[in-house]
Every structure is written in structure tokens, then in C-alpha cells.
Scaffold this motif. Structure first.
Motif, mmCIF file in Angstrom:
data_model
loop_
_atom_site.group_PDB
_atom_site.id
_atom_site.type_symbol
_atom_site.label_atom_id
_atom_site.label_comp_id
_atom_site.label_asym_id
_atom_site.label_seq_id
_atom_site.Cartn_x
_atom_site.Cartn_y
_atom_site.Cartn_z
ATOM 1 N N ARG A 29 47.225 7.483 35.710
ATOM 2 C CA ARG A 29 46.954 7.736 37.128
ATOM 3 C C ARG A 29 48.080 7.224 38.006
ATOM 4 O O ARG A 29 48.490 7.888 38.967
ATOM 5 C CB ARG A 29 45.634 7.074 37.522
ATOM 6 C CG ARG A 29 44.408 7.727 36.880
ATOM 7 C CD ARG A 29 43.128 7.123 37.441
ATOM 8 N NE ARG A 29 41.942 7.785 36.895
ATOM 9 C CZ ARG A 29 40.708 7.484 37.236
ATOM 10 N NH1 ARG A 29 40.479 6.507 38.114
ATOM 11 N NH2 ARG A 29 39.690 8.133 36.703
ATOM 12 N N GLU A 65 59.495 18.008 49.008
ATOM 13 C CA GLU A 65 59.032 19.108 49.851
ATOM 14 C C GLU A 65 59.282 18.812 51.330
ATOM 15 O O GLU A 65 59.635 19.724 52.099
ATOM 16 C CB GLU A 65 57.543 19.373 49.611
ATOM 17 C CG GLU A 65 57.214 19.850 48.207
ATOM 18 C CD GLU A 65 57.959 21.138 47.845
ATOM 19 O OE1 GLU A 65 58.133 21.997 48.752
ATOM 20 O OE2 GLU A 65 58.365 21.276 46.688
ATOM 21 N N ILE A 91 60.462 13.679 40.375
ATOM 22 C CA ILE A 91 60.113 14.904 39.654
ATOM 23 C C ILE A 91 61.370 15.558 39.089
ATOM 24 O O ILE A 91 62.492 15.254 39.516
ATOM 25 C CB ILE A 91 59.380 15.895 40.583
ATOM 26 C CG1 ILE A 91 60.287 16.300 41.764
ATOM 27 C CG2 ILE A 91 58.074 15.314 41.067
ATOM 28 C CD1 ILE A 91 59.717 17.407 42.613
ATOM 29 N N SER A 130 51.200 6.857 37.109
ATOM 30 C CA SER A 130 52.355 7.719 36.892
ATOM 31 C C SER A 130 52.205 9.027 37.652
ATOM 32 O O SER A 130 53.142 9.518 38.269
ATOM 33 C CB SER A 130 52.520 7.988 35.390
ATOM 34 O OG SER A 130 53.600 8.847 35.158
ATOM 35 N N GLU A 131 51.020 9.586 37.626
ATOM 36 C CA GLU A 131 50.772 10.835 38.339
ATOM 37 C C GLU A 131 50.920 10.629 39.839
ATOM 38 O O GLU A 131 51.492 11.461 40.539
ATOM 39 C CB GLU A 131 49.370 11.336 38.012
ATOM 40 C CG GLU A 131 49.043 12.671 38.670
ATOM 41 C CD GLU A 131 47.631 13.128 38.337
ATOM 42 O OE1 GLU A 131 47.254 14.215 38.801
ATOM 43 O OE2 GLU A 131 46.930 12.394 37.615
ATOM 44 N N SER A 132 50.438 9.530 40.341
ATOM 45 C CA SER A 132 50.557 9.250 41.751
ATOM 46 C C SER A 132 52.020 9.116 42.156
ATOM 47 O O SER A 132 52.428 9.587 43.213
ATOM 48 C CB SER A 132 49.801 7.952 42.086
ATOM 49 O OG SER A 132 49.977 7.612 43.434
ATOM 50 N N LEU A 171 54.598 10.557 40.750
ATOM 51 C CA LEU A 171 55.199 11.884 40.759
ATOM 52 C C LEU A 171 54.746 12.688 41.972
ATOM 53 O O LEU A 171 55.517 13.488 42.524
ATOM 54 C CB LEU A 171 54.846 12.622 39.467
ATOM 55 C CG LEU A 171 55.516 12.098 38.193
ATOM 56 C CD1 LEU A 171 55.027 12.860 36.972
ATOM 57 C CD2 LEU A 171 57.030 12.219 38.313
ATOM 58 N N GLN A 172 53.510 12.501 42.384
ATOM 59 C CA GLN A 172 53.023 13.196 43.573
ATOM 60 C C GLN A 172 53.768 12.715 44.819
ATOM 61 O O GLN A 172 54.117 13.524 45.690
ATOM 62 C CB GLN A 172 51.515 12.964 43.730
ATOM 63 C CG GLN A 172 50.666 13.698 42.699
ATOM 64 C CD GLN A 172 49.188 13.385 42.855
ATOM 65 O OE1 GLN A 172 48.802 12.449 43.559
ATOM 66 N NE2 GLN A 172 48.347 14.183 42.199
ATOM 67 N N ILE A 173 54.020 11.427 44.894
ATOM 68 C CA ILE A 173 54.787 10.890 46.024
ATOM 69 C C ILE A 173 56.185 11.463 46.031
ATOM 70 O O ILE A 173 56.727 11.855 47.076
ATOM 71 C CB ILE A 173 54.832 9.354 45.944
ATOM 72 C CG1 ILE A 173 53.435 8.766 46.128
ATOM 73 C CG2 ILE A 173 55.791 8.787 46.988
ATOM 74 C CD1 ILE A 173 53.376 7.266 45.924
ATOM 75 N N SER A 174 56.773 11.568 44.837
ATOM 76 C CA SER A 174 58.118 12.132 44.717
ATOM 77 C C SER A 174 58.140 13.603 45.118
ATOM 78 O O SER A 174 59.030 14.055 45.845
ATOM 79 C CB SER A 174 58.613 11.983 43.275
ATOM 80 O OG SER A 174 59.809 12.682 43.081
ATOM 81 N N SER A 175 57.153 14.345 44.650
ATOM 82 C CA SER A 175 57.078 15.769 44.984
ATOM 83 C C SER A 175 56.923 15.973 46.484
ATOM 84 O O SER A 175 57.549 16.871 47.074
ATOM 85 C CB SER A 175 55.903 16.408 44.236
ATOM 86 O OG SER A 175 55.772 17.774 44.586
ATOM 87 N N ARG A 176 56.102 15.138 47.101
ATOM 88 C CA ARG A 176 55.902 15.241 48.539
ATOM 89 C C ARG A 176 57.197 14.934 49.295
ATOM 90 O O ARG A 176 57.526 15.593 50.282
ATOM 91 C CB ARG A 176 54.794 14.285 48.979
ATOM 92 C CG ARG A 176 54.354 14.504 50.429
ATOM 93 C CD ARG A 176 53.283 13.511 50.849
ATOM 94 N NE ARG A 176 52.223 13.411 49.871
ATOM 95 C CZ ARG A 176 51.980 12.306 49.158
ATOM 96 N NH1 ARG A 176 52.739 11.244 49.328
ATOM 97 N NH2 ARG A 176 50.981 12.285 48.303
#
Length: 280
Positions: A12, A26, A54, A14-16, A18-23
Motif C-alpha cells: 500500500r 500529470e 513512475i 509503495s502504491e501510494s 507511485l500515485q503521488i509520483s503519477s500525480r
């Protein structure tokens, strides 16, 4: 003991990350007004508290990437960005740079203020970057290596600016004397004839010119004696190059009385003196 990080065992977390990085990526695309990945030439992702990034391989034409002042531990996300020429990774927590050799166009690389500990592993990863001209590694644990700067210059001859200081010709000569004693012996052997070492690679930044002797401005510091060498012959060579003091003593014949002076027994005759000359 290998370094471990708690988030690596927490899916979780790690996923968080990557989500911060993706945001963050973008958001930058929106700010720059990019609608196609092919139009992205630069990404500014500094000071985003990023611990992971990412995969950026979708940006085939990416040339400039700012990732300084984050919390990155590695750069596994950079493997297919072949056009990348400037990469700013300073002020992170990077302890390994595996994957940099996939970036052949890299011209500027800033890695200061990180956690790089192995100078051999770092040099091995950077050797393939033939276009690398500017490199910064200061404020890393590997900089504690006593001959760190000369070691980097020797293994990365294409680098012109290291740790914000220009690489000098004096440093290039010094690193040959210390790390390549066979070439140093060759230089010495041909110096008396005023010849040029034609075996040198002209593509290297070393100038092909007659070498009369070892440079007089090269000073062997105390740390050379304390360096641990893999090959005992290297240690013998470096230590033998240290200059020792030679003392020559001779009589001052001007103070020796002549035969006539001895017969005349002049009281003013001075006692015999000795002259001592010290050469280095």
C-alpha cells in the motif's frame, strides 16, 4: 549489511508513492500544456517529497529531468530515456545508480548530497557514459576515499567539470603517475630522448607532447603512504617516487693553508672549513 526500507515491504505504501509520483507528472504536463508524450522534452519534479517515480519511458524525447530535493533511493525508473542529456538527482537518499548506463546521451549528471558508498560500483555504472562532461558527487560517503578525485578522473577521462571544479592537466598527469605506473615508467624511459609516447590514444584528453621528467609541481601527500593497494608493485612504485634528501659534503679549499703559509706560521690563518650541500 544490505540496506532495507520499510516501504519496500508494504504494497500500500509503495502504491501510494507511485500515485503521488503519477500525480506530480500529470500536474507538470498540465502546467506545460502538453497533450502528447512526444512533445515532452523536460520534466520538473523537484521538491515533491517523492520516494519513487513512475516509469518515464513513455517520454521518448525527454532531454531534461529535474528530480533534486526529493527522497529517492534509486533510479530504476530510468531505462529507456535514451535522449536524456541533463539529469539532476542531487539532494536525495540515493544509494545505488544501477541503470544509468542505459542513458548514452547524458551530458550533465548531478548526484551530490546522496548516499553513494561504493566508488567502484559508481565508476562501473558511469564508464559507459561517453558524452558525460559535468559530474558532481560531493557530499556522498564515497568521497571519503583518500584519492577520490584522481580516481574518478582516471576512470572517467571524458569528464571536464567534477564537483564544480574544472579538471586540470596537472590532475590528469598525477592520476597517471598513481594509477597507471606502467605508463609512467614509459614516460620516464623516453623522456631523455625527447620522444613522444605514440601509443597514447589521441582521443583521450591527455596531450601528446614530449615529457622531460615527472612534473615538479606534483606533491605526494601523506595519504599516499596510507593507501591500501591491491597490487604490491603499485605501492612500491608510488613510494619509490617520493623524493629524498641527498647531502653532499666537501672541503672548502679556500680555508686550507698553503705550504708557504704553514712555513711562515701565520697566526691569522683560519681553520679548515667543510661545505655541505643538500639536494632534493
Amino acid at each position: 549489511m544490505p540496506r532495507t526500507f520499510q516501504h519496500a515491504h508494504n504494497p500500500r505504501a509503495s502504491e501510494s508513492a507511485l500515485q503521488i509520483s503519477s500525480r506530480a507528472v500529470e500536474d507538470q504536463l498540465k502546467i506545460c500544456g502538453h497533450k502528447r508524450d512526444a512533445d515532452v522534452f523536460e520534466l520538473f519534479l523537484s521538491q515533491k517529497e517523492l520516494t519513487e517515480v513512475i516509469d518515464l519511458s513513455r517520454f521518448k524525447r525527454l532531454k531534461y529531468l529535474w528530480l533534486h530535493h526529493n527522497k529517492l533511493h534509486g533510479i530504476a525508473f530510468l531505462t529507456r530515456n535514451y535522449c536524456l542529456t541533463e539529469l539532476y538527482l542531487n539532494n536525495n537518499a540515493i544509494f545505488e545508480i544501477e541503470g544509468l548506463h542505459y542513458l548514452p546521451s547524458l551530458h550533465i549528471l548531478l548526484l551530490h548530497h546522496n548516499e553513494l558508498t561504493s566508488i567502484d560500483a559508481t565508476v562501473k555504472e558511469l564508464k559507459g557514459l561517453l558524452n558525460l562532461k559535468t559530474l558532481s558527487l560531493y557530499q556522498n560517503p564515497l568521497c571519503q576515499y583518500k584519492l577520490y578525485r584522481l580516481y574518478i578522473i582516471y576512470h572517467l577521462p571524458g569528464v571536464e567539470l567534477l564537483d564544480r571544479n574544472q579538471v586540470t592537466e596537472k590532475e590528469r598527469r598525477s592520476m597517471i603517475t598513481i594509477f597507471n605506473h606502467k605508463k609512467a615508467h614509459t614516460i620516464q624511459s623516453i623522456a631523455f630522448g625527447g620522444k613522444v609516447d605514440a601509443s597514447w590514444n589521441p582521443k583521450l584528453p591527455l596531450k601528446q607532447k614530449p615529457v622531460q621528467r615527472l612534473p615538479s609541481d606534483f606533491a605526494f601527500a601523506d595519504n599516499v603512504d596510507k593507501t591500501v593497494f591491491d597490487d604490491p608493485e603499485d605501492a612500491v612504485f608510488v613510494r619509490s617516487m617520493k623524493r629524498s634528501v641527498m647531502t653532499i659534503t666537501s672541503m672548502n679549499w679556500d680555508t686550507v693553508p698553503t705550504r708557504e703559509e704553514k712555513y711562515m706560521e701565520e697566526k691569522g690563518t683560519e681553520s679548515t672549513q667543510m661545505l655541505t650541500v643538500m639536494l632534493r
